[in-house]
Scaffold this active site. Sequence first.
Site, PDB file in Angstrom:
ATOM      1  CB  THR A 197      -0.855  -0.055   1.282  1.00  0.00           C
ATOM      2  OG1 THR A 197      -1.789  -1.086   1.128  1.00  0.00           O
ATOM      3  CG2 THR A 197      -1.563   1.238   1.565  1.00  0.00           C
ATOM      4  N   GLY A 249      -0.166  -2.597   6.099  1.00  0.00           N
ATOM      5  CA  GLY A 249       0.037  -3.855   6.802  1.00  0.00           C
ATOM      6  C   GLY A 249      -1.165  -4.759   6.655  1.00  0.00           C
TER       7      GLY A 249
HETATM    8  N1  ASP Z   1      -3.374  -2.660   4.362  1.00  0.00           N
HETATM    9  C1  ASP Z   1      -3.586  -3.112   3.010  1.00  0.00           C
HETATM   10  C2  ASP Z   1      -4.825  -3.948   2.944  1.00  0.00           C
HETATM   11  O1  ASP Z   1      -5.031  -4.767   3.833  1.00  0.00           O
HETATM   12  C3  ASP Z   1      -2.454  -3.907   2.467  1.00  0.00           C
HETATM   13  C4  ASP Z   1      -1.132  -3.204   2.485  1.00  0.00           C
HETATM   14  O2  ASP Z   1      -0.861  -2.391   3.361  1.00  0.00           O
HETATM   15  O3  ASP Z   1      -0.327  -3.477   1.580  1.00  0.00           O
HETATM   16  O4  ASP Z   1      -5.548  -3.854   1.993  1.00  0.00           O
END
Ligand code: ASP
Length: 330
Positions: A197, A249
């Site tokens: 993300t 995360g």
């Molecule tokens: N937090 C994001 C999600 O669960 C994933 C990420 O941080 O890469 O969609």
Amino acid sequence: MNSNAVIAIHGGAGTILRASMSASAEADYHAALHAVLSAGQRVLAEGGSALDAVSEAVRLLEDCPLFNAGRGAVFTAAGTHELDAAIMDGRTLEAGAICCVKRVRNPVLAARRVLEGSEHVLFTGEGAEAFAAAQGLELVEPEYFHTEARHRQWLLARDQQRAMLDHDGATLAAAPASNDDDPTPHEPIDPNRKFGTVGAVALDRHGHVAAATSTGGVTNKQVGRVGDAPLIGAGCYADDATCAVSTTGSGEMFMRMVAAYDVAAQMAYRNVSLQEAADDVVMNRLPKIDGRGGLIAVDARGNVALPFNTEGMYRGFARLGETPVTAIYR
Ligand code: ASP
């Protein structure tokens, strides 16, 4: 005028190991982070708002295929892409978000239009796309989001029948890209422990803060799954009275902990510093439910906190008139 204006960004956290990343991949990440920070810094230097700075930074991160947002987003279990984004203005507590969109080129711009041009906060799927189109935003064919590296990552996850976080690991990554023109990362991708993300937080020269977060979610996620990124309070939060926060995360755990808001709430109710509040959420509270990842945060005094509980987090910050600082590992 506030002389502490600052922007911070992240490009995801996870098992990002020096040993498994080539020197050229590492240089590519530093260069991308540096370029985005410089652009955000310019917005702030010209007197632009924190909201403008985080919109621009996240738009650029979405356009960069190194990161799991916009172009370069991960694949769902159906081999498609579903994107989520949110933005919040700490000056007014106004917020906008979209989730599960398949054709909006820059989800953060759609979230911004929701904030500014709608009485609602969160739009999903087709309604979000119709709203974005009506606002004059660019829609693209779904193939626009397809990159070879993410496709290989998805095939691996699908074979293992699991959902995986973007930046983790060692296995798949080593596979050479099938196409040398492919600008996506060549570093190892371990299915389990990487989150790609993107996000930005900023304090502007007028003393206001803002935050934005954008993601493709987790690899091989079920169709319709929404993570923390577009949820105000979980993946994104901003309030001039406390701080602006963007997370990355294991989204389900960040949702259950209302992680971004918890940083602000701890500052407000426990009267602790930004660093103390951010560290408590990332190092104490999230690990209790196996929450892995990190966050970036700024407060109205220009303090910056970038804690993460994984091996690495693509991150950086830039103060006005200073060279941007970028980092990957612990
Ligand atoms: N937090 C994001 C999600 O669960 C994933 C990420 O941080 O890469 O969609």
